[in-house]
Design a protein around this motif. Structure first.
Motif, PDB file in Angstrom:
ATOM      1  N   ALA A 220      57.865  74.135  89.653  1.00 45.28           N
ATOM      2  CA  ALA A 220      58.050  72.832  89.703  1.00 45.28           C
ATOM      3  C   ALA A 220      57.901  71.978  91.457  1.00 45.28           C
ATOM      4  N   VAL A 221      57.691  70.808  90.934  1.00 45.37           N
ATOM      5  CA  VAL A 221      56.953  69.957  91.953  1.00 45.37           C
ATOM      6  C   VAL A 221      57.624  68.456  92.238  1.00 45.37           C
ATOM      7  N   VAL A 222      58.776  69.246  93.836  1.00 40.04           N
ATOM      8  CA  VAL A 222      59.584  68.623  94.504  1.00 40.04           C
ATOM      9  C   VAL A 222      58.825  67.616  95.326  1.00 40.04           C
ATOM     10  N   VAL A 223      59.448  66.098  94.606  1.00 42.07           N
ATOM     11  CA  VAL A 223      58.691  64.856  95.410  1.00 42.07           C
ATOM     12  C   VAL A 223      59.500  65.085  96.170  1.00 42.07           C
ATOM     13  N   HIS A 224      58.982  63.766  97.192  1.00 40.15           N
ATOM     14  CA  HIS A 224      59.753  63.122  98.618  1.00 40.15           C
ATOM     15  C   HIS A 224      59.530  61.383  98.450  1.00 40.15           C
ATOM     16  N   ALA A 225      60.593  60.766  98.034  1.00 43.21           N
ATOM     17  CA  ALA A 225      60.438  59.641  97.969  1.00 43.21           C
ATOM     18  C   ALA A 225      61.761  58.792  98.237  1.00 43.21           C
ATOM     19  N   ASN A 226      62.082  58.064  99.261  1.00 46.74           N
ATOM     20  CA  ASN A 226      63.415  57.624  99.446  1.00 46.74           C
ATOM     21  C   ASN A 226      63.392  56.106  99.199  1.00 46.74           C
ATOM     22  N   HIS A 227      62.855  55.460  99.259  1.00 45.62           N
ATOM     23  CA  HIS A 227      63.000  54.105  98.536  1.00 45.62           C
ATOM     24  C   HIS A 227      61.734  54.147  97.412  1.00 45.62           C
ATOM     25  N   ALA A 228      62.860  52.829  96.512  1.00 47.55           N
ATOM     26  CA  ALA A 228      62.051  52.768  95.197  1.00 47.55           C
ATOM     27  C   ALA A 228      60.694  51.526  95.962  1.00 47.55           C
ATOM     28  N   ASN A 229      60.614  51.557  96.314  1.00 47.52           N
ATOM     29  CA  ASN A 229      59.177  50.831  97.337  1.00 47.52           C
ATOM     30  C   ASN A 229      57.519  51.229  97.317  1.00 47.52           C
ATOM     31  N   GLU A 230      58.073  52.525  97.389  1.00 42.98           N
ATOM     32  CA  GLU A 230      57.310  53.448  97.785  1.00 42.98           C
ATOM     33  C   GLU A 230      56.446  53.402  96.338  1.00 42.98           C
ATOM     34  N   ILE A 231      56.922  53.430  95.161  1.00 40.32           N
ATOM     35  CA  ILE A 231      56.381  53.990  94.387  1.00 40.32           C
ATOM     36  C   ILE A 231      56.031  52.894  93.015  1.00 40.32           C
TER      37      ILE A 231
END
Length: 335
Positions: A220-231
């Motif tokens: 399992a790869v748990v990524v860390h994004a807090n805001h849609a603009n990061e993607i």
């Protein structure tokens, strides 16, 4: 080739990109179009916790906007220099849970390895910004103590690679470590907690996918994004490659004032994650680490946000709102 010479090992693209990360507050301010009035505070805070942010992540920020949600996560501010009661150096009890160097055994059935202190980005709310990585380095003895501890407890079925960020390590070293974990018969799962596919998508290369896909362990790869603009498009491509390797993709976020503390921001993040093949997993209340008090969102406000998310999104797009309590047997769900 001239006899007696050797072919120099080519530096991976991601390492070259990472080496050019911005570490000077003046350069970051110039890159995002902010004036020198921000510089003294940024320099003072960066002396306490150094600035580091890849240029590709900076390129996703809104030019000239000090309230940009991506910039707010990485720009050192004067508030970090204040001593706030209740905020400390070890907010989640990591040091108490460290059984051998680099091995945190907090919860039944799983252990966490602080595989490295290095990271591609220094988030200003990082709960390990004061962690003594030099004294808690599992690599000093080539992982011997860490692996012996795991092998000696057959109740452990999952290993979590964290840090820092484990994907800051070379693929050669990660492949070697994974091979040694593979050889421990009672292990069933390998989990990676990483921000690199989000802030440095170049990190997801063929070498990473090779060792990740070769392990017998369910990954399992748990990524860390807090805001849609990061993607952006590059992140979506990287996530698709990880998913194609057979890994389950999850996301954990931190609820941050001025970044994602609105229904609209959290909904947009969940929708964009799912479109990219990632399930929302945890939404963490801020760990009360010294230097991050200006990011606090109160529990009552967080619960109101979650109630609104539950009204507007299907359940599988709503992350669990959690808080980590030192010494507790698991994350505390806030419902």
């Amino acid at each position: 080739m001239i006899p007696g010479t050797s072919v120099l090992r080519q530096v991976p693209v991601w390492q070259s990109v990472l080496a050019r990360a911005i570490t000077d507050p003046a350069e970051l301010l110039a890159a995002v179009g902010l004036g020198d009035e921000w510089l003294p505070a940024a320099q003072a805070a960066a002396r306490l916790f150094p600035l580091r942010v890849p240029r590709g992540f900076v390129a996703r920020m809104r030019h000239g906007d000090p309230r940009d949600p991506l910039l707010r996560q990485v720009l050192p501010l004067a508030e970090e220099c204040l001593a706030i009661e209740g905020f400390g150096a070890d907010p989640v009890g990591d040091l108490f849970a460290m059984v051998v160097p680099g091995v945190l055994h907090k919860y039944h059935g799983r252990v966490l390895l602080t595989a490295t202190g290095a990271c591609a980005v220094h988030c200003r709310y990082c709960f390990r910004r004061h962690f003594p990585y030099a004294e808690a380095n599992p690599v000093v003895d080539q992982w011997r103590q860490a692996l012996d501890y795991i092998a000696g407890d057959d109740s452990i079925t999952e290993v979590i690679l964290s840090g820092g960020d484990p994907l800051s390590m070379s693929d050669r070293r990660l492949a070697e470590l994974t091979t040694r974990l593979d050889a421990i018969p009672h292990l069933r799962r390998l989990r990676l907690h990483t921000r690199l596919p989000i802030v440095l998508p170049e990190r997801v290369n063929d070498e990473l996918l090779d060792w990740l896909g070769a392990t017998r362990l369910k990954t399992a790869v748990v990524v860390h994004a807090n805001h849609a603009n990061e993607i952006d498009a590059s992140v979506i491509t990287a996530l698709a490659s990880l998913k194609a390797s057979g890994a389950e993709l999850l996301n954990q976020s931190v609820l941050l004032r001025g970044v994602n503390d609105s229904t609209e921001a959290l909904m947009a993040l969940s929708e964009k994650l799912f479109d990219a093949g990632v399930l929302p997993y945890y939404l963490h209340m801020l760990d009360k680490v010294q230097g991050a008090a200006h990011f606090v969102v109160e529990v009552a406000a967080a619960r109101r946000l979650m109630a609104e998310l539950n009204r507007q999104l299907p359940g599988y797009l709503v992350p669990r709102l959690v808080r980590e309590i030192p010494g507790a047997p698991g994350k505390l769900w806030l419902t």
